[in-house]
Scaffold this active site. Structure first.
Site, PDB file in Angstrom:
ATOM      1  N   ASP A 401      30.122  63.112  45.062  1.00  0.00           N
ATOM      2  CA  ASP A 401      29.947  61.673  45.227  1.00  0.00           C
ATOM      3  C   ASP A 401      29.603  61.315  46.671  1.00  0.00           C
ATOM      4  OD1 ASP A 401      30.365  58.845  44.256  1.00  0.00           O
ATOM      5  OD2 ASP A 401      31.930  58.922  45.786  1.00  0.00           O
ATOM      6  N   GLU A 454      24.910  63.326  44.829  1.00  0.00           N
ATOM      7  CA  GLU A 454      24.509  61.922  44.763  1.00  0.00           C
ATOM      8  C   GLU A 454      24.104  61.539  46.184  1.00  0.00           C
ATOM      9  OE1 GLU A 454      26.144  57.437  43.924  1.00  0.00           O
ATOM     10  OE2 GLU A 454      27.359  58.935  44.931  1.00  0.00           O
TER      11      GLU A 454
END
Length: 729
Positions: A401, A454
């Site tokens: 993330d 990401e």
């Protein structure tokens, strides 16, 4: 006999850095020079204290001071127990924790200090085990700034004075083996900070925690037997970039509220069987105190959230998915952590896991701390954590993330709020090295796993190998494609002809990285609406837009990810506090959309041109001339064996008949997918399953075809003409 009052007082208060040097059994000599063993135990307020030997002998202990008792045995001692009587309390008998040697070896401590202990979870935290003849639990925690550390919990009535830990020197590790502490025991660490305050902390390495809002750690061990050997063997031999990959992103708490890990297994497997995805991706399953964070504010990096069951229950779910041929990706959050006082923040009274400089150690926008990636032990904590999920839970990959927030020192910071690196640049060199290490280590230790970034910027080499100065990820989320294509699809079809570049600009860079095209949870929250609600037109037009868009997406170079609910046309914006609107499947149009997604995934998995060469720019060609239409986007994909699929999308609101299209091969092209098929809720317009491309002197072979409004066709070249069932390969 120990006579130093200050030492005894510190031991009695649980403030001594090395209680084992006072308590327990110690070789000595008596007044005549003969060898003896001196036994000391801490039992405040006891009337009598006795050491009970395994041969049945008893050694009375005398009170020295401050609750410390002492006795002498004229021979070597094996295991023993301590018995105490009280005037106003029940008698007490237990094995002595201070008779044991350290549970960590010198090599463990060396590797921890070097930041190279790849199985850190096996030596830190709580380990239920048999040790030197006693069943119990070994506790170990890294707290280098602490003056003293105590284990408190159910086993001692949350009074840590009886279970002070021993400092393991310069390593900063504190250790204690406590006999008879069983699995299920709740505990925390009491830490004496440099300023003299006692603070209570959950175990950073705990493998289970209480269900929030409770925050204690829990001793646990695994009894799960894995049955996914065939899957794991096959995975290790797989080159992921050359395989089909369509990911179904799931938030466990709201997919079907009320289901635990074990209950989810049957229902989720059944749903994936219908919809045809190759993998599920679970939003973070590590323990987190606030459900509204969706798991992205982690306090227990090694503890699967207890909301849905035990760690073995999660193992069961993943095992079952593997046996059903479904891969599992876990979201992982090494970019920041929350400031909750019971967890990692200021763990031993000073910045420890977080960078001490707030210009590097704090995300003001998110109200979180940033890890100190340059510190060996912190980097080790995170690298080992990645390996933990891959090893202990057989995860097939990790989606990392917020990578961009890690890469740049000026991320979300204004002038004067950040400090350049040693070269004067904005890159976080320590974070870059950490990402390279975690990727290289994961791929070395677990061949065939998938590591996703990401990453929303143009940082170079995200999926380039680390030996070529890349970050070493297997895949990068294509956020640019996602933003551009959704802006385009939200336009009224009458205006799309002026904005085709929003759908085609990604072709310019599609092979610069190994991409995943994501329509994730972030695109259906915070007022953005669901995928269906973004689309223009009436309900039928919205459904047609979704079908045409998804088939375009699945045909586009790159792998695919879709957030739960979008496969059947969830209308309402997603919220973690409520379940999906499964009742929509009672409406034929939504059931047909889900049926379309399943059919598309099955066709996709059977058509190698759509995935086998996603990393090879020569596998892709735009097509269109001579009959160019600004609302039509068409291209050809090729596999490694001369197979071809043409993807043709008409994003206008009008069916395009008589469209002349250049194709790379003459002959029959089977219409293997038509998003306007009646079985999917469309009008049934198309080409009766077959298109012919005729030789054209001096020009590529040409075909004349019909492309329905708001639809996408997949055409597969066939050496021998045949008529497949429309929309099925």
């Amino acid at each position: 006999m120990i006579t130093e009052t200050a030492v005894l007082d510190a031991v009695a208060a649980g403030e001594h850095h090395d209680p084992h040097s006072i308590l327990g059994a110690h070789p000595s000599v008596d007044d005549t020079g003969h060898p003896v063993t001196v036994v000391r135990a801490l039992r405040p307020l006891a009337e009598t204290v006795t050491a009970l030997l395994t041969d049945g002998g008893e050694v009375p202990l005398m009170h020295v001071a401050s609750g410390v008792w002492e006795g002498t045995v004229r021979h070597e001692m094996g295991p023993y127990r301590i018995a105490a009587t009280y005037a106003d309390a029940p008698n007490w008998t237990a094995a002595d924790p201070y008779r044991h040697s350290p549970t960590l070896g010198e090599l463990d401590l060396h590797l921890i200090a070097e930041g190279r202990h790849e199985r850190l979870w096996e030596v830190l935290g709580s380990q239920h085990r048999l040790f030197e003849g006693d069943p119990g639990t070994a506790f170990a925690v890294w707290a280098p700034n602490a003056r003293a550390v105590r284990v408190v919990g159910d086993h001692n009535g949350w009074d840590g004075r009886l279970h002070a830990m021993r400092s393991m020197g310069a390593s900063g590790v504190w250790e204690l083996f406590i006999p008879e502490v069983d699995t299920g025991t709740r505990y925390k660490y009491e830490i004496l900070t440099p300023s003299g305050d006692w603070i209570l902390k959950a175990d950073p390495m705990a493998r289970l925690a209480e269900v929030p809002p409770a925050t204690a750690s829990i001793v646990t061990s695994s009894a799960h037997t894995w049955n996914d050997g065939a899957w794991m063997t096959r995975r290790a031999a797989t080159h992921a970039v050359a395989q089909p990959l369509s990911v179904y992103e799931v938030h466990l708490g709201s997919w079907r509220p009320g289901l635990g890990y074990r209950e989810l297994a049957d229902e989720l497997i059944g749903h994936i069987a219908q919809t045809g995805f190759t993998h599920v991706e679970f939003m973070p399953v590590a323990e987190h105190p606030f459900g509204g964070s969706w798991g992205y504010q982690v306090t227990g990096y090694y503890a699967p959230t207890h909301r849905f069951g035990s760690p073995d229950d999660l193992r069961y779910l993943i095992d079952r998915l593997h046996q059903a041929g479904i891969g599992v990706i876990l979201d992982w959050v090494p970019g920041h952590f929350p400031k909750d006082a019971f967890a990692l923040a200021r763990f031993d009274g000073r910045p420890l896991y977080e960078h001490p400089d707030p210009r590097r150690g704090e995300h003001r926008d998110w109200g979180t701390y940033i890890f100190d990636y340059g510190r060996n032990e912190v980097r080790n904590f995170l690298v080992a954590n990645a390996l933990y999920w891959l090893e202990e839970f057989h995860a097939d990959g990790l989606r990392v993330d917020a990578v961009a927030s890690m890469l740049y020192l000026d991320y979300s910071r204004g002038d004067g709020e950040w400090e350049p690196n040693v070269h004067g640049g904005r890159e976080n060199l320590e974070a870059i090295r950490f990402l390279q290490e975690v990727n290289a280590t994961a791929y070395r230790a677990h061949p065939g796993v998938l590591m996703f970034a990401e990453e929303s910027t143009s940082f170079p080499g995200v999926t380039a190998p680390t030996d070529r100065a890349g970050l070493g990820f297997g895949f990068k989320w294509n956020m640019g494609w996602m933003n551009d294509s959704l802006v385009y699809m939200q336009r009224d079809p009458i205006h799309r002809s002026h904005h085709q570049g929003e759908m085609t600009f990604s072709f310019v860079y599609s092979f610069g990285e190994n991409y995943v095209l994501p329509i994730s949870h972030d695109e259906v929250v915070h007022g953005k609406g669901s995928l269906l609600s973004k689309m223009p037109g009436d309900h039928a037009a919205k459904l047609a837009n979704v079908r045409g868009y998804l088939a375009y997406m699945w045909g586009h170079p790159g792998k695919n990810l879709l957030f739960m609910g979008q496969e059947f046309g969830q209308i309402a914006e997603w919220s973690e506090s409520r379940g999906l609107d499964w009742w929509l499947l009672d409406q034929p149009s939504h059931a047909q959309l889900q049926g379309f997604v399943g059919a598309m995934n099955r066709v996709y998995r059977g058509q190698a041109p759509l995935w086998e060469r996603d990393d090879d720019g020569t596998s892709f060609t735009r097509i269109g001339a001579p009959d160019w239409d600004p609302n039509v986007v068409a291209f050809v994909r090729r596999d490694a064996h001369s197979g071809h699929i043409a993807v043709v999308s008409n994003f206008s609101g009008t069916t395009r008949t008589g469209l002349i299209l250049d194709l790379p091969r003459a002959g029959a092209w089977n219409e293997v997918l038509n998003t306007d098929a009646a079985e999917f809720g469309g009008h049934g317009a198309g080409n009766l399953g077959l298109v012919y491309a005729t030789e054209n002197e001096g020009a590529p072979p040409r075909a004349t075809l019909t492309v329905p409004a708001l639809s996408t066709l997949w055409l597969r070249h066939a050496r021998d003409p045949h008529m497949p069932t429309p929309s099925h390969a």
